[in-house]
Design a protein around this motif. Structure first.
Motif, PDB file in Angstrom:
ATOM      1  N   THR A 156       0.848  -1.194   0.000  1.00 58.00           N
ATOM      2  CA  THR A 156       0.000   0.000   0.000  1.00 58.00           C
ATOM      3  C   THR A 156       0.879   1.237   0.000  1.00 58.00           C
ATOM      4  OG1 THR A 156      -1.703  -1.212   1.223  1.00 58.00           O
ATOM      5  CG2 THR A 156      -1.863   1.194   1.190  1.00 58.00           C
ATOM      6  N   ARG A 157       0.670   2.104  -0.973  1.00 59.33           N
ATOM      7  CA  ARG A 157       1.555   3.264  -1.175  1.00 59.33           C
ATOM      8  C   ARG A 157       0.792   4.582  -1.018  1.00 59.33           C
ATOM      9  NH1 ARG A 157       6.099   0.503  -0.423  1.00 59.33           N
ATOM     10  NH2 ARG A 157       6.261  -1.271  -1.870  1.00 59.33           N
ATOM     11  N   LEU A 158       1.313   5.434  -0.159  1.00 57.91           N
ATOM     12  CA  LEU A 158       0.740   6.758   0.056  1.00 57.91           C
ATOM     13  C   LEU A 158       1.814   7.808  -0.151  1.00 57.91           C
ATOM     14  CD1 LEU A 158      -1.388   8.825   1.192  1.00 57.91           C
ATOM     15  CD2 LEU A 158      -0.413   8.337   3.460  1.00 57.91           C
ATOM     16  N   ALA A 159       1.480   8.853  -0.888  1.00 57.79           N
ATOM     17  CA  ALA A 159       2.376  10.005  -1.055  1.00 57.79           C
ATOM     18  C   ALA A 159       1.512  11.255  -0.992  1.00 57.79           C
ATOM     19  CB  ALA A 159       3.111   9.937  -2.391  1.00 57.79           C
ATOM     20  N   PHE A 160       2.019  12.294  -0.342  1.00 57.23           N
ATOM     21  CA  PHE A 160       1.231  13.528  -0.317  1.00 57.23           C
ATOM     22  C   PHE A 160       2.117  14.758  -0.280  1.00 57.23           C
ATOM     23  CE2 PHE A 160       1.769  12.842   4.253  1.00 57.23           C
ATOM     24  CZ  PHE A 160       1.913  14.130   4.763  1.00 57.23           C
ATOM     25  N   ILE A 225       0.594   0.330  -9.445  1.00 58.27           N
ATOM     26  CA  ILE A 225      -0.638   0.339  -8.666  1.00 58.27           C
ATOM     27  C   ILE A 225      -1.761  -0.397  -9.407  1.00 58.27           C
ATOM     28  CG2 ILE A 225      -2.396   1.817  -7.607  1.00 58.27           C
ATOM     29  CD1 ILE A 225       0.321   1.958  -6.237  1.00 58.27           C
ATOM     30  N   ASP A 226      -2.529  -1.195  -8.660  1.00 53.26           N
ATOM     31  CA  ASP A 226      -3.678  -1.895  -9.215  1.00 53.26           C
ATOM     32  C   ASP A 226      -4.639  -0.870  -9.823  1.00 53.26           C
ATOM     33  OD1 ASP A 226      -6.059  -3.313  -9.671  1.00 53.26           O
ATOM     34  OD2 ASP A 226      -5.693  -4.655  -7.983  1.00 53.26           O
ATOM     35  N   ARG A 227      -4.941  -1.047 -11.106  1.00 51.50           N
ATOM     36  CA  ARG A 227      -5.760  -0.069 -11.829  1.00 51.50           C
ATOM     37  C   ARG A 227      -7.244  -0.131 -11.470  1.00 51.50           C
ATOM     38  NH1 ARG A 227      -0.744   1.646 -12.507  1.00 51.50           N
ATOM     39  NH2 ARG A 227      -0.537   3.065 -14.289  1.00 51.50           N
ATOM     40  N   GLY A 274      -5.165  23.073   1.387  1.00 49.96           N
ATOM     41  CA  GLY A 274      -4.731  22.927   0.004  1.00 49.96           C
ATOM     42  C   GLY A 274      -3.765  21.795  -0.252  1.00 49.96           C
ATOM     43  N   GLY A 275      -3.696  20.817   0.638  1.00 49.62           N
ATOM     44  CA  GLY A 275      -2.796  19.683   0.444  1.00 49.62           C
ATOM     45  C   GLY A 275      -3.385  18.647  -0.502  1.00 49.62           C
ATOM     46  N   PHE A 276      -2.521  17.796  -1.047  1.00 49.00           N
ATOM     47  CA  PHE A 276      -2.953  16.754  -1.981  1.00 49.00           C
ATOM     48  C   PHE A 276      -2.184  15.465  -1.719  1.00 49.00           C
ATOM     49  CE2 PHE A 276      -1.806  14.463  -5.939  1.00 49.00           C
ATOM     50  CZ  PHE A 276      -3.058  13.908  -6.204  1.00 49.00           C
ATOM     51  N   GLY A 277      -2.895  14.340  -1.811  1.00 45.80           N
ATOM     52  CA  GLY A 277      -2.257  13.043  -1.634  1.00 45.80           C
ATOM     53  C   GLY A 277      -2.824  12.012  -2.578  1.00 45.80           C
ATOM     54  N   ILE A 278      -2.120  10.894  -2.701  1.00 48.02           N
ATOM     55  CA  ILE A 278      -2.516   9.809  -3.588  1.00 48.02           C
ATOM     56  C   ILE A 278      -2.198   8.481  -2.904  1.00 48.02           C
ATOM     57  CG2 ILE A 278      -0.284   9.940  -4.780  1.00 48.02           C
ATOM     58  CD1 ILE A 278      -1.725   9.064  -7.340  1.00 48.02           C
ATOM     59  N   ALA A 279      -3.124   7.538  -3.007  1.00 47.11           N
ATOM     60  CA  ALA A 279      -2.919   6.242  -2.356  1.00 47.11           C
ATOM     61  C   ALA A 279      -3.481   5.120  -3.218  1.00 47.11           C
ATOM     62  CB  ALA A 279      -3.591   6.218  -0.980  1.00 47.11           C
ATOM     63  N   GLY A 280      -2.806   3.989  -3.190  1.00 42.56           N
ATOM     64  CA  GLY A 280      -3.250   2.822  -3.923  1.00 42.56           C
ATOM     65  C   GLY A 280      -2.490   1.600  -3.453  1.00 42.56           C
ATOM     66  N   ILE A 281      -2.848   0.458  -4.022  1.00 38.00           N
ATOM     67  CA  ILE A 281      -2.229  -0.811  -3.647  1.00 38.00           C
ATOM     68  C   ILE A 281      -1.557  -1.406  -4.866  1.00 38.00           C
ATOM     69  CG2 ILE A 281      -2.656  -3.131  -2.745  1.00 38.00           C
ATOM     70  CD1 ILE A 281      -5.145  -1.938  -1.324  1.00 38.00           C
ATOM     71  N   GLU A 282      -0.300  -1.793  -4.721  1.00 45.80           N
ATOM     72  CA  GLU A 282       0.439  -2.364  -5.852  1.00 45.80           C
ATOM     73  C   GLU A 282      -0.110  -3.734  -6.228  1.00 45.80           C
ATOM     74  OE1 GLU A 282       4.866  -1.253  -6.355  1.00 45.80           O
ATOM     75  OE2 GLU A 282       4.631  -1.725  -4.227  1.00 45.80           O
ATOM     76  N   ARG A 283       0.009  -4.037  -7.513  1.00 40.92           N
ATOM     77  CA  ARG A 283      -0.452  -5.342  -7.996  1.00 40.92           C
ATOM     78  C   ARG A 283       0.540  -6.427  -7.570  1.00 40.92           C
ATOM     79  NH1 ARG A 283      -2.573  -3.401 -13.973  1.00 40.92           N
ATOM     80  NH2 ARG A 283      -0.601  -2.309 -14.051  1.00 40.92           N
TER      81      ARG A 283
END
Length: 283
Positions: A156-160, A225-227, A274-283
């Motif tokens: 599980t990957r999170l970046a912000f 990341i799993d699409r 005004g912050g932004f982040g992205i998260a997903g799970i690798e395949r």
């Protein structure tokens, strides 16, 4: 067969409709302003930012305590007497919450704790993975579900990108943040979870519209990341045009479902407006 109930903290920033749909039990974390303790979810993000504008002081946060976890687990058992509880928790490396859950859990049977080593949308992604799996396979055993959850935690990957270095610096959670240089040069650090800890991994210079899109492209290049699902996180103040463009970029990269999550009061005390982040799970 015993019913499986999922629980987590407010720091997962799960949208209300998903919480209600999957009957996820959420225990609040805390926001402290002017010496007063507010429950995350009961105090608005606007109140947090207004407090800063008025006082120039950043609210502090506090973990969910043992008593609150004990109440959470007790209430679940009262409502679902034959249930199995799986608590999917906020990273133990950045909060005392998980340890409080461990202590409270000693008084309960059929209660399992999972440290996701993640926060906000990353934690939310793990919870939703479990919730969706339960929906797809209602007869799944709790042993197999727990095994599946553990298998995706390290993927599980999170970046912000924080909206304000003032808020991030005051939070004190990012040990390698070069605050002064970033503030002077208008550099935005990318914060990621590495082994459960918040770490500044790269730096971007420019306005949020271009920087956020660059972060997304770097994220997609680095992680497979799993699409099927992507989570985008924002704190109040992020321009709607930026959000629209970032959703377009997500679809251009083949994501079937893109879900926005608003950072709650607790997370916003670290991310700022005004912050932004992205998260997903690798395949």
């Amino acid at each position: 067969m015993k019913r499986i109930i999922l629980s987590t903290e407010s720091g997962a920033d799960l949208p209300k409709d998903l919480v209600e749909k999957h009957q996820i039990q959420v225990v609040p974390m805390h926001v402290i302003m002017d010496g007063k303790d507010y429950l995350d979810g009961k105090v608005s993000v606007e109140d947090v930012f207004q407090f800063y504008d008025r006082s120039k002081a950043i609210p502090s946060t506090a973990a969910t305590n043992v008593h609150e976890y004990h109440d959470l687990f007790t209430n679940i058992r009262l409502k679902y007497p034959e249930s199995i509880i799986i608590h999917i928790g906020y990273t133990s490396k950045a909060s005392a919450s998980f340890q409080s859950a461990v202590i409270a859990a000693e008084d309960f049977d059929d209660l399992y704790l999972i440290d996701t080593l993640n926060v906000t949308g990353g934690l939310g992604a793990v919870v939703m993975y479990a919730a969706n799996l339960l929906e797809e396979e209602p007869e799944i055993s709790h042993e197999y579900l727990i095994e599946k959850i553990y298998s995706i935690v390290p993927k599980t990957r999170l970046a912000f990108l924080p909206g304000s270095l003032d808020f991030l610096k005051a939070g004190g959670r990012v040990s390698n943040l070069a605050y002064i240089g970033g503030a002077l040069l208008k550099i935005k650090p990318c914060i990621e979870l590495k082994e459960g800890k918040l770490v500044s991994t790269r730096k971007y210079r420019g306005k949020m519209d271009s920087v956020a899109e660059k972060l997304m492209n770097d994220y997609f290049n680095e992680y497979d990341i799993d699409r099927k699902q992507l989570y985008l996180i924002y704190s109040i103040g992020l321009d709607e045009r930026i959000k629209e463009r970032l959703e377009e970029v997500s679809k251009e990269n083949g994501f079937e479902n893109v879900r926005w999550m608003q950072a709650g009061a607790m997370i916003s005390t670290h991310a700022g407006p005004g912050g932004f982040g992205i998260a997903g799970i690798e395949r």
